[in-house]
Scaffold this motif. Structure first.
Motif, PDB file in Angstrom:
ATOM      1  N   MET A   1       0.849  -1.192   0.000  1.00 51.79           N
ATOM      2  CA  MET A   1       0.000   0.000   0.000  1.00 51.79           C
ATOM      3  C   MET A   1       0.885   1.242   0.000  1.00 51.79           C
ATOM      4  SD  MET A   1      -2.926   1.034   2.771  1.00 51.79           S
ATOM      5  CE  MET A   1      -3.828   2.555   2.585  1.00 51.79           C
ATOM      6  N   PRO A   2       0.703   2.161  -0.940  1.00 54.13           N
ATOM      7  CA  PRO A   2       1.574   3.327  -1.008  1.00 54.13           C
ATOM      8  C   PRO A   2       1.366   4.278   0.151  1.00 54.13           C
ATOM      9  CG  PRO A   2      -0.244   3.536  -2.545  1.00 54.13           C
ATOM     10  CD  PRO A   2      -0.313   2.145  -1.999  1.00 54.13           C
ATOM     11  N   LYS A   3       2.456   4.930   0.542  1.00 55.92           N
ATOM     12  CA  LYS A   3       2.387   5.900   1.625  1.00 55.92           C
ATOM     13  C   LYS A   3       1.653   7.139   1.130  1.00 55.92           C
ATOM     14  CE  LYS A   3       5.175   3.492   4.362  1.00 55.92           C
ATOM     15  NZ  LYS A   3       4.775   2.934   5.645  1.00 55.92           N
ATOM     16  N   SER A   4       0.855   7.744   2.022  1.00 54.77           N
ATOM     17  CA  SER A   4       0.188   8.995   1.647  1.00 54.77           C
ATOM     18  C   SER A   4       1.215  10.108   1.621  1.00 54.77           C
ATOM     19  CB  SER A   4      -0.920   9.321   2.653  1.00 54.77           C
ATOM     20  OG  SER A   4      -0.390   9.446   3.951  1.00 54.77           O
ATOM     21  N   PRO A   5       1.092  11.052   0.694  1.00 52.48           N
ATOM     22  CA  PRO A   5       2.092  12.108   0.574  1.00 52.48           C
ATOM     23  C   PRO A   5       2.098  13.032   1.780  1.00 52.48           C
ATOM     24  CG  PRO A   5       0.177  12.558  -0.800  1.00 52.48           C
ATOM     25  CD  PRO A   5       0.006  11.175  -0.287  1.00 52.48           C
ATOM     26  N   GLN A   6       3.301  13.476   2.184  1.00 53.98           N
ATOM     27  CA  GLN A   6       3.433  14.399   3.299  1.00 53.98           C
ATOM     28  C   GLN A   6       3.298  15.823   2.795  1.00 53.98           C
ATOM     29  OE1 GLN A   6       7.384  12.837   4.564  1.00 53.98           O
ATOM     30  NE2 GLN A   6       6.471  12.839   6.590  1.00 53.98           N
ATOM     31  N   LYS A   7       2.901  16.693   3.686  1.00 49.41           N
ATOM     32  CA  LYS A   7       2.879  18.109   3.318  1.00 49.41           C
ATOM     33  C   LYS A   7       4.321  18.585   3.184  1.00 49.41           C
ATOM     34  CE  LYS A   7       2.824  19.864   8.072  1.00 49.41           C
ATOM     35  NZ  LYS A   7       2.140  20.712   9.064  1.00 49.41           N
TER      36      LYS A   7
END
Length: 201
Positions: A1-7
Motif C-alpha cells: 500500500m503506497p504511503k500517503s504524501p506528506q505536506k
C-alpha cells in the motif's frame, strides 16, 4: 500500500528542524535549544497552552541507523479553568519528548505506519506532532485549581469556599410542592387571621 504524501515542510517554520549539520553517522549528536511560539489547539477543552506563548525546546538530536532520534524536554505555560469551581488556572509544565524520525526510503519508513514513527523530508523534521503528543497526553481532562477544591454548591452555584460550613438548602420533594404552596396561602388555626375569621362567623 503506497504511503500517503506528506505536506511540504518549510524550514522557516519554528517547529521544523534542519538536520543538515547532523552527520548521518550513528551516535552523532547535536543539541537543539529553541524558544518557539505555541501552535493553535495545543491542549484540551478546559486547559491548553495559549496560542503564541513561549515553548522552550531543550532537545538532543541523535543519528541512528534508520533516522534521527529526538529526545529532551518541552517547557511552557498552561491556561484554563478548574473543572470543579471554574476558577482560572495558570501554571507551568515541563514534559519529556522522545521520538524517532525515519529517513526517507529507510527500512523503518517502509515497514511502519505513519502514526508509529515520524518521517523526515530530506534533512527536515517537523516536531509539531511530537510536541503536541508530549504535551496533550500529560494534561488532565478535568483540571483542578487545587487537589482539595470543593467546587460549587450544586443548588446556588456559589463557591463552597465562600460559604459557611453549615450552608444548606431545604430539599423539597417536588411532589409536595403544590401542597406546600397551598398551605402557605391558607391561614392556620393559630394565626390571627384564622381567629378573626372564626369571630366573624
Amino acid at each position: 500500500m503506497p504511503k500517503s504524501p506528506q505536506k511540504h515542510l518549510d524550514p522557516r517554520q519554528p517547529l521544523v528542524v534542519d538536520t543538515t549539520k547532523l552527520p548521518r553517522r550513528p551516535g552523532s549528536t547535536r543539541a537543539l535549544k529553541r524558544v518557539v511560539p505555541a501552535p493553535a489547539d495545543l491542549g484540551l477543552e478546559l486547559i491548553s497552552v495559549p496560542v503564541g506563548s513561549d515553548l522552550e525546546l531543550d532537545l538532543s538530536l541523535t543519528s541512528v541507523s534508520e533516522g534521527v532520534y529526538v529526545s529532551g524536554n518541552v517547557r511552557g505555560s498552561l491556561s484554563g479553568e478548574c473543572g470543579r469551581c471554574l476558577n482560572e488556572i495558570s501554571q507551568s509544565f515541563d514534559v519529556s519528548l522522545a521520538e524517532l524520525f525515519a529517513y526517507e526510503d529507510s527500512t523503518t519508513e517502509e515497514t511502519t505506519d505513519e502514526d508509529e514513527v515520524g518521517r523526515m523530508q530530506g534533512d527536515l523534521i517537523d516536531l509539531e506532532a511530537a510536541v503536541r503528543d508530549a504535551v496533550v497526553l500529560t494534561l488532565p481532562t478535568n483540571p483542578v485549581c487545587r487537589q482539595d477544591c470543593p467546587g460549587l454548591c450544586p443548588e446556588c452555584g456559589v463557591h463552597l469556599d465562600d460559604l459557611p460550613a453549615d450552608h444548606s438548602h431545604e430539599d423539597v420533594d417536588p411532589r409536595w410542592a403544590a401542597l406546600r404552596t397551598m398551605s402557605a396561602e391558607q391561614p392556620t388555626a393559630a394565626s390571627p387571621q384564622y381567629q378573626q375569621n372564626r369571630i366573624e362567623e
